[in-house]
Design a protein around this motif. Structure first.
Motif, PDB file in Angstrom:
ATOM      1  N   LEU B  39      65.625 102.861 -86.945  1.00 31.59           N
ATOM      2  CA  LEU B  39      67.001 103.166 -86.496  1.00 31.59           C
ATOM      3  C   LEU B  39      67.752 103.922 -87.590  1.00 31.59           C
ATOM      4  O   LEU B  39      68.363 104.966 -87.343  1.00 31.59           O
ATOM      5  CB  LEU B  39      67.761 101.876 -86.185  1.00 31.59           C
ATOM      6  CG  LEU B  39      67.465 101.130 -84.875  1.00 31.59           C
ATOM      7  CD1 LEU B  39      68.359  99.883 -84.786  1.00 31.59           C
ATOM      8  CD2 LEU B  39      67.681 102.000 -83.642  1.00 31.59           C
ATOM      9  N   LEU B  44      70.421 106.005 -85.695  1.00 32.58           N
ATOM     10  CA  LEU B  44      70.652 105.425 -84.367  1.00 32.58           C
ATOM     11  C   LEU B  44      71.224 104.025 -84.489  1.00 32.58           C
ATOM     12  O   LEU B  44      71.115 103.381 -85.533  1.00 32.58           O
ATOM     13  CB  LEU B  44      69.329 105.339 -83.604  1.00 32.58           C
ATOM     14  CG  LEU B  44      68.646 106.653 -83.236  1.00 32.58           C
ATOM     15  CD1 LEU B  44      67.247 106.383 -82.707  1.00 32.58           C
ATOM     16  CD2 LEU B  44      69.467 107.410 -82.198  1.00 32.58           C
ATOM     17  N   THR B  45      71.848 103.559 -83.399  1.00 37.72           N
ATOM     18  CA  THR B  45      72.284 102.169 -83.323  1.00 37.72           C
ATOM     19  C   THR B  45      71.663 101.548 -82.079  1.00 37.72           C
ATOM     20  O   THR B  45      71.077 102.258 -81.250  1.00 37.72           O
ATOM     21  CB  THR B  45      73.815 102.053 -83.200  1.00 37.72           C
ATOM     22  OG1 THR B  45      74.202 102.580 -81.928  1.00 37.72           O
ATOM     23  CG2 THR B  45      74.527 102.808 -84.309  1.00 37.72           C
ATOM     24  N   ASN B  47      72.967 100.660 -79.436  1.00 40.38           N
ATOM     25  CA  ASN B  47      73.501 101.229 -78.194  1.00 40.38           C
ATOM     26  C   ASN B  47      72.726 102.454 -77.725  1.00 40.38           C
ATOM     27  O   ASN B  47      72.786 102.820 -76.560  1.00 40.38           O
ATOM     28  CB  ASN B  47      74.972 101.638 -78.379  1.00 40.38           C
ATOM     29  CG  ASN B  47      75.846 100.418 -78.555  1.00 40.38           C
ATOM     30  OD1 ASN B  47      75.477  99.324 -78.112  1.00 40.38           O
ATOM     31  ND2 ASN B  47      76.995 100.594 -79.216  1.00 40.38           N
ATOM     32  N   ASP B  48      72.014 103.092 -78.658  1.00 37.63           N
ATOM     33  CA  ASP B  48      71.274 104.303 -78.290  1.00 37.63           C
ATOM     34  C   ASP B  48      69.950 104.001 -77.586  1.00 37.63           C
ATOM     35  O   ASP B  48      69.282 104.909 -77.117  1.00 37.63           O
ATOM     36  CB  ASP B  48      70.973 105.132 -79.551  1.00 37.63           C
ATOM     37  CG  ASP B  48      72.242 105.634 -80.211  1.00 37.63           C
ATOM     38  OD1 ASP B  48      73.080 106.202 -79.491  1.00 37.63           O
ATOM     39  OD2 ASP B  48      72.405 105.436 -81.434  1.00 37.63           O
ATOM     40  N   ASP B  50      67.594 102.598 -74.677  1.00 34.18           N
ATOM     41  CA  ASP B  50      67.661 102.242 -73.248  1.00 34.18           C
ATOM     42  C   ASP B  50      66.784 101.043 -72.891  1.00 34.18           C
ATOM     43  O   ASP B  50      67.076 100.322 -71.945  1.00 34.18           O
ATOM     44  CB  ASP B  50      67.204 103.434 -72.380  1.00 34.18           C
ATOM     45  CG  ASP B  50      68.248 104.545 -72.356  1.00 34.18           C
ATOM     46  OD1 ASP B  50      69.400 104.279 -72.749  1.00 34.18           O
ATOM     47  OD2 ASP B  50      67.896 105.671 -71.957  1.00 34.18           O
ATOM     48  N   ASP B 109      65.944 107.398 -71.352  1.00 31.58           N
ATOM     49  CA  ASP B 109      66.081 108.544 -72.247  1.00 31.58           C
ATOM     50  C   ASP B 109      65.637 108.205 -73.665  1.00 31.58           C
ATOM     51  O   ASP B 109      65.284 109.084 -74.441  1.00 31.58           O
ATOM     52  CB  ASP B 109      67.531 109.040 -72.266  1.00 31.58           C
ATOM     53  CG  ASP B 109      67.818 109.958 -71.082  1.00 31.58           C
ATOM     54  OD1 ASP B 109      66.941 110.789 -70.761  1.00 31.58           O
ATOM     55  OD2 ASP B 109      68.881 109.809 -70.458  1.00 31.58           O
ATOM     56  N   THR B 110      65.719 106.905 -73.999  1.00 28.41           N
ATOM     57  CA  THR B 110      65.187 106.455 -75.297  1.00 28.41           C
ATOM     58  C   THR B 110      64.458 105.148 -75.061  1.00 28.41           C
ATOM     59  O   THR B 110      64.908 104.308 -74.287  1.00 28.41           O
ATOM     60  CB  THR B 110      66.315 106.178 -76.319  1.00 28.41           C
ATOM     61  OG1 THR B 110      67.258 105.295 -75.704  1.00 28.41           O
ATOM     62  CG2 THR B 110      67.002 107.445 -76.777  1.00 28.41           C
ATOM     63  N   ALA B 225      61.910 109.568 -77.092  1.00 30.21           N
ATOM     64  CA  ALA B 225      63.103 110.061 -76.403  1.00 30.21           C
ATOM     65  C   ALA B 225      62.789 111.270 -75.530  1.00 30.21           C
ATOM     66  O   ALA B 225      61.782 111.958 -75.741  1.00 30.21           O
ATOM     67  CB  ALA B 225      64.185 110.433 -77.428  1.00 30.21           C
ATOM     68  N   LYS B 229      67.740 114.258 -75.384  1.00 29.42           N
ATOM     69  CA  LYS B 229      68.145 113.209 -76.319  1.00 29.42           C
ATOM     70  C   LYS B 229      67.500 113.424 -77.696  1.00 29.42           C
ATOM     71  O   LYS B 229      68.154 113.244 -78.730  1.00 29.42           O
ATOM     72  CB  LYS B 229      67.732 111.853 -75.738  1.00 29.42           C
ATOM     73  CG  LYS B 229      68.403 110.683 -76.361  1.00 29.42           C
ATOM     74  CD  LYS B 229      69.811 110.486 -75.834  1.00 29.42           C
ATOM     75  CE  LYS B 229      70.520 109.401 -76.635  1.00 29.42           C
ATOM     76  NZ  LYS B 229      71.929 109.306 -76.261  1.00 29.42           N
ATOM     77  N   GLU B 232      69.298 115.842 -79.771  1.00 32.72           N
ATOM     78  CA  GLU B 232      70.588 115.294 -80.203  1.00 32.72           C
ATOM     79  C   GLU B 232      70.393 114.408 -81.425  1.00 32.72           C
ATOM     80  O   GLU B 232      71.209 114.394 -82.340  1.00 32.72           O
ATOM     81  CB  GLU B 232      71.171 114.387 -79.098  1.00 32.72           C
ATOM     82  CG  GLU B 232      72.086 115.069 -78.112  1.00 32.72           C
ATOM     83  CD  GLU B 232      72.483 114.080 -77.015  1.00 32.72           C
ATOM     84  OE1 GLU B 232      72.746 112.886 -77.330  1.00 32.72           O
ATOM     85  OE2 GLU B 232      72.500 114.510 -75.850  1.00 32.72           O
ATOM     86  N   ILE B 233      69.279 113.656 -81.431  1.00 29.70           N
ATOM     87  CA  ILE B 233      69.035 112.659 -82.478  1.00 29.70           C
ATOM     88  C   ILE B 233      68.568 113.312 -83.776  1.00 29.70           C
ATOM     89  O   ILE B 233      69.006 112.932 -84.860  1.00 29.70           O
ATOM     90  CB  ILE B 233      67.995 111.619 -82.000  1.00 29.70           C
ATOM     91  CG1 ILE B 233      68.564 110.804 -80.820  1.00 29.70           C
ATOM     92  CG2 ILE B 233      67.556 110.693 -83.126  1.00 29.70           C
ATOM     93  CD1 ILE B 233      67.542 109.946 -80.100  1.00 29.70           C
TER      94      ILE B 233
END
Lengths: 176, 420
Positions: B39, B44-45, B47-48, B50, B109-110, B225, B229, B232-233
């Motif tokens: 993470l 990432l956290t 919340n990211d 899925d 998505d993740t 991902a 996504k 984005e990461i």
């Protein structure tokens, strides 16, 4: 009605074996007896008592298995029981000097894969009666059966056949 | 096979140092460490994420069912979707591919794929017994259930068919233990010679102690991902270009004697007299490779791959796997290692991390660990994660990871590609 604020769990003498305190490591014991059914493979284990090794033959495509299986992996059709020869050859081998806990007391022991004439697949078994360095691929072997059955696949095991012995004598005498 | 799903990328990974026994941490804590590493590395956290896939092999080692949900719970991922995937030694590879499917299908998505095994709660010989319960318990286990014994018979037959030698097997051990000298996550880095390997205690001939991997406590995490996504990461995601999975009979005895399923770089006349797979080769490995190569458009694996992390639970299985993957023809595995082709500076580095032989084999974590090491190689971030760049390959574009169960019952192959 019972409401007893002084209720107390009975103390016992059962302690716990401790291996270490940082972190706390304790002994936890577990054992179980299963009521294990051999189901459609039962005939194989029973037949070993009659000195027969039962494989399977596909009723549709004729593929012959060196092991019991109710249905053919080649075509999906039902198989029938098919008696395997009691003589075969070593397809591959090893000697185990270590093993699973259950078999450690039996080490060293030999494992072999047996190939049979007219059979399309192999059979896994123990071999006794030969030193590790005397086993070879192609070695003729014959089946022997325990008199007191345990209903395990080890009710049949293999030993070098007389033919294997002759081959050794011949090579000593310079014949091939 | 169609492989019509969305593109899937790996965006981060984490691994704990594998060791024989780390009783101070349980499996949940170990996964947490690898997960937090992954993470943090990607910024990432929770919340990211899925959903997840849990990867672990044996319930017996800890006598705990549903360990997967205990990890999900500990990581703070409840009530998100999760499932456990299990398939013996290939558990990690299968779970990695399940994570791929979660993204490819468009469901997530993740997806975090976490793997672990805690093998130190029983002694080594009990552990071998548990592992042997992954052979047919009616017919194979009672004969002397011991995986090294089964592999020894396969190795012996490979030697008979193709002239492979024990020295060639030993060279795999020398290479992989040597590579691991620069891998801080590895359990048993060692500088060895061929005679060290041959002189170590015989386990099941021809395999010695140094031809066989060890049991381990460990965990590994891969975060996957979708394309949108992934970019984005991170600017450096790695594309999972294709996956393949093969299977074979549970009992070694039931393997057929047929024809080789050919790769594009082979022809039928290469194998006129070869009865395949018998017990000398892994048909599941070949099937997995064939499917993955088709999905990834690979027709010449030796020249189109830059690194391989494969399941070398035994030195012999590494040699057998060179052939299954088509890095060389069947029968050439022994000369492949003699010629130095799989060396760190060779034609195609195989197990640059040290593989299972040197990194250890905490079963459910193993296939994911391979994914993480291949990911770091393709990202060219080995120096950042290992603290040194000795194992960083110069400019790898495409890697293959290979996970393998039983006597070759489940095998997975996944192809990973650098995007820049």
């Amino acid at each position: 009605m019972t409401l007893n604020p002084n209720a107390k769990m009975e103390e016992t003498q059962n302690g716990t074996e401790v291996y270490g305190f940082d972190p706390l490591i304790v002994k936890s014991h577990y054992e179980i007896d299963y009521i294990h059914s051999y189901a459609q493979d039962s005939e194989f284990f029973v037949a070993l008592g009659h000195k027969k090794i039962m494989g399977s033959k596909c009723k549709k495509c004729g593929y012959v298995y060196g092991t019991p299986r109710g249905h053919c992996m080649m075509c999906g059709a039902e198989t029938e029981w098919h008696q395997l020869p009691n003589e075969g050859k070593v397809h591959s081998y090893t000697t185990c000097y270590f093993g699973s806990e259950e078999f450690l007391p039996e080490t060293p022991f030999h494992l072999i894969m047996v190939e049979f004439e007219g059979v399309n697949s192999l059979f896994m078994a123990r071999l006794i009666g030969a030193d590790a360095e005397d086993i070879y691929i192609g070695m003729p072997v014959k089946a022997k059966f325990r008199r007191n059955q345990r209903f395990l696949p080890t009710d049949v095991y293999f030993v070098p056949s007389e033919e294997a012995l002759k081959a050794v004598d011949n090579s000593k005498n310079g014949k091939k | 096979m169609k492989h019509n799903g969305r593109n899937v990328y790996m965006v981060s990974g984490g691994v704990t140092k594998f060791a024989k026994a780390i009783p101070k941490m349980d499996f949940r804590m170990r996964v947490k460490k690898a997960f937090d590493y992954a993470l943090n590395d990607a910024g990432l956290t929770l919340n990211d994420i899925d959903g997840s896939v849990a990867s672990y092999f044996a319930d017996h080692f800890q006598r705990q069912l549903m360990s997967g949900i205990m990890v999900q719970d500990y990581l703070g991922l409840t009530p998100k979707p999760s499932k456990r995937v299990e398939g013996g030694g290939a558990t990690g590879g299968l779970a990695f591919q399940t994570g791929y499917e979660e993204i490819a299908s468009g469901r997530m998505d993740t997806c975090v794929v976490y793997g672990f095994e805690n093998m130190s709660h029983v002694n080594t010989w009990k552990g071998n017994e548990f592992i042997a319960l992954a052979s047919d318990t009616n017919f194979d286990y009672p004969v002397g259930g011991f995986y090294t014994g089964y592999y020894a018979m396969m190795a012996r037959r490979h030697m008979h068919e193709f002239g492979t030698t024990v020295e060639q097997l030993a060279k795999v051990s020398v290479k992989n233990h040597g590579n691991a000298l620069h891998n801080p996550y590895a359990q048993s880095p060692m500088k060895l010679t061929v005679s060290d390997v041959r002189n170590s205690p015989m386990v099941a001939n021809p395999l010695t102690r140094l031809d066989v991997c060890a049991m381990s406590d460990g965990a590994a995490v891969a975060i996957l991902a979708s394309e949108e996504k992934a970019f984005e990461i991170t600017d450096h995601p790695v594309l999972i270009k294709g996956i393949g999975t093969g299977t074979d009979t549970m009992r070694l005895a039931d393997r057929p004697f047929g024809k080789v399923p050919l790769l594009p770089n082979e022809k039928e006349s290469d194998y006129k007299k070869l009865e395949y797979p018998g017990i000398h080769s892994f048909r599941a490995g070949r099937s997995a490779a064939k499917e993955a190569y088709e999905a990834a458009g690979i027709t010449d694996p030796l020249n189109e791959l830059d690194l391989v992390e494969l399941h070398d639970a035994y030195t012999s299985s590494e040699i057998q796997t060179y052939e299954d993957l088509g890095l060389c023809k069947y029968g050439e595995g022994g000369s492949f290692i003699d010629e130095g082709k799989p060396a760190l500076n060779g034609k195609i580095p195989v197990n640059p991390s040290g593989g299972l032989l040197a990194c250890g084999h905490p079963v459910g974590a193993t296939g994911i660990m391979q994914g993480v090491f291949a990911f770091w190689q393709l990202q060219r971030t080995i120096k950042k994660h290992f603290g040194n760049d000795k194992l960083q390959l110069p400019n790898p574009k495409r890697g293959l990871i290979h996970s393998h169960a039983g006597t070759g019952t489940y095998v997975t192959v996944s192809i990973m590609e650098a995007v820049k």
